[in-house]
Enzyme design. Structure first.
Site, PDB file in Angstrom:
ATOM      1  N   ASP A  78      30.482  82.290 128.981  1.00  0.00           N
ATOM      2  CA  ASP A  78      29.736  82.967 127.923  1.00  0.00           C
ATOM      3  C   ASP A  78      28.430  82.255 127.544  1.00  0.00           C
ATOM      4  OD1 ASP A  78      32.521  83.439 128.093  1.00  0.00           O
ATOM      5  OD2 ASP A  78      32.572  84.315 126.090  1.00  0.00           O
ATOM      6  N   GLU A 119      28.333  88.144 126.939  1.00  0.00           N
ATOM      7  CA  GLU A 119      28.746  88.856 125.713  1.00  0.00           C
ATOM      8  C   GLU A 119      28.176  88.246 124.437  1.00  0.00           C
ATOM      9  OE1 GLU A 119      32.747  88.812 124.396  1.00  0.00           O
ATOM     10  OE2 GLU A 119      32.943  86.647 124.471  1.00  0.00           O
ATOM     11  N   ASN A 120      27.711  86.979 124.515  1.00  0.00           N
ATOM     12  CA  ASN A 120      27.143  86.320 123.330  1.00  0.00           C
ATOM     13  C   ASN A 120      25.664  85.995 123.516  1.00  0.00           C
ATOM     14  OD1 ASN A 120      30.143  84.805 123.811  1.00  0.00           O
ATOM     15  ND2 ASN A 120      29.834  85.841 121.856  1.00  0.00           N
ATOM     16  N   HIS A 131      32.802  91.300 122.664  1.00  0.00           N
ATOM     17  CA  HIS A 131      31.525  91.480 121.959  1.00  0.00           C
ATOM     18  C   HIS A 131      30.608  92.495 122.637  1.00  0.00           C
ATOM     19  CE1 HIS A 131      32.073  88.373 118.925  1.00  0.00           C
ATOM     20  NE2 HIS A 131      32.524  87.561 119.868  1.00  0.00           N
ATOM     21  N   HIS A 158      35.820  83.439 127.381  1.00  0.00           N
ATOM     22  CA  HIS A 158      36.013  83.837 125.979  1.00  0.00           C
ATOM     23  C   HIS A 158      36.313  82.668 125.050  1.00  0.00           C
ATOM     24  CE1 HIS A 158      37.239  86.072 122.381  1.00  0.00           C
ATOM     25  NE2 HIS A 158      38.376  85.402 122.383  1.00  0.00           N
ATOM     26  N   HIS A 171      35.190  79.608 125.308  1.00  0.00           N
ATOM     27  CA  HIS A 171      33.943  78.836 125.162  1.00  0.00           C
ATOM     28  C   HIS A 171      34.100  77.330 125.382  1.00  0.00           C
ATOM     29  CE1 HIS A 171      31.389  82.034 122.800  1.00  0.00           C
ATOM     30  NE2 HIS A 171      32.157  82.591 123.721  1.00  0.00           N
ATOM     31  N   HIS A 229      39.285  87.783 130.328  1.00  0.00           N
ATOM     32  CA  HIS A 229      38.586  87.517 129.062  1.00  0.00           C
ATOM     33  C   HIS A 229      39.624  87.514 127.946  1.00  0.00           C
ATOM     34  CE1 HIS A 229      34.687  87.282 127.042  1.00  0.00           C
ATOM     35  NE2 HIS A 229      35.358  87.754 126.014  1.00  0.00           N
TER      36      HIS A 229
HETATM   37 FE   LIG Z   1      32.312  84.688 124.149  1.00  0.00          FE
HETATM   38 FE   LIG Z   2      34.879  86.993 124.078  1.00  0.00          FE
END
Ligand SMILES: [Fe+2]
Ligand SMILES: [Fe+2]
Length: 281
Positions: A8, A39-40, A68, A180, A182, A155
């Site tokens: 991510d 997604e981030n 996200h 996901h 991180h 994820h």
């Molecule tokens: Fe994420």
């Molecule tokens: Fe996520």
């Protein structure tokens, strides 16, 4: 085939690390195909065409999303015109969800890479069953018959669920890589059936943070139980974080998996292409 998967990307700092390091890493490792979770990417929440362009320009061939996916409403229409962008596969089929959760890519050398994103069930929004989703996806493009390599991004929040997915796909996918949470895990390995596995690739973000977000307001909120400023991405130097997977072109299964961490606060690790042994040695 040589594959790269990067976790991510969080905010501007994450995008900067991808822009700074990914082109060189891609060249050094002679990567045939690169997947980046985005997604981030846009301010920590979702993705926009402009932030996706940063990742594509740096060398991503495929961008995955996750829980996200729709934080930026532009993504709802952008995903329909950008086939390289994937959202979770296992949305309930009865819903009209934009975009796609799997895609068969062809590299310039003619190799076919099938990418799937599966969304976990534990401690997350409930979609359709992850394992049934993976079973359906694997039927779409079986290894060797349709795809030369298959990468499944799991994820998910729960590590046990990620292992279930790894073992369920073992022997049928080139790699099952978690995203996901991180934070990179130290369990990169090739499962007995030949599928490369790592519970989490880690984020491309500033690790002096709470999983990529500015630490002070989050710690203050925990300490005072009172509202603080809205979460926003930490702005220090980010680490490019991911994993390298090498597959056997005859079987489509993995022969090597090693973590990649470049820049920022985490200790650097890069696979050496001179080493002939696999990651677990
Ligand atoms: Fe994420
Ligand atoms: Fe996520």
């Amino acid at each position: 085939m040589r594959l790269g998967f990067f976790g991510d990307v969080v905010g501007r700092a994450g995008r900067a690390a991808v822009a700074e390091h990914l082109p060189r890493v891609r060249a050094q490792l002679q990567l045939d195909f690169v997947i980046v979770n985005g997604e981030n990417a846009a301010g920590g929440f979702g993705i926009t065409p402009a932030t996706a362009a940063d990742l594509f320009d740096a060398g991503a061939d495929c961008i995955t999303l996750g829980n996200h996916s729709w934080d930026q409403s532009e993504a709802l229409t952008y995903i329909d015109r950008e086939p390289r962008l994937l959202r979770p596969y296992n949305y309930p089929k009865t819903l009209q969800i934009p975009g796609r959760g799997s895609q068969l890519f062809t590299t310039p050398a003619g190799q076919r890479v099938f990418v799937v994103q599966i969304h976990g069930a534990a401690f997350m929004e409930s979609l359709d069953d992850p394992v049934q989703g993976a079973a359906m996806a694997l039927e779409e493009a079986p290894l060797r018959q349709v795809a030369d390599a298959i990468v499944i991004e799991m994820h998910a929040e729960a590590t046990a669920e990620k292992y279930v997915m790894g073992h369920f796909c073992d022997g049928r996918a080139t790699a099952v890589i978690g995203a996901h949470t991180h934070v990179p895990t130290a369990d990169a390995q090739i499962l007995p059936g030949g599928t490369a596995y790592m519970s989490d690739a880690g984020m491309c973000g500033d690790y002096d943070s709470v999983i990529g977000m500015k630490k002070a307001p989050i710690v203050q909120r925990a300490a005072t139980r009172l509202p603080t400023e809205r979460k926003s991405p930490a702005e220090g130097e980010a680490t490019l974080c991911g994993v390298y997977v090498e597959s056997d072109d005859r079987t489509g299964l993995a022969i090597r998996i090693e973590p990649i961490r470049v820049g920022g606060r985490l200790r650097r690790t890069m696979p050496s292409l001179d080493a002939s042994s696999d990651a677990s040695s």
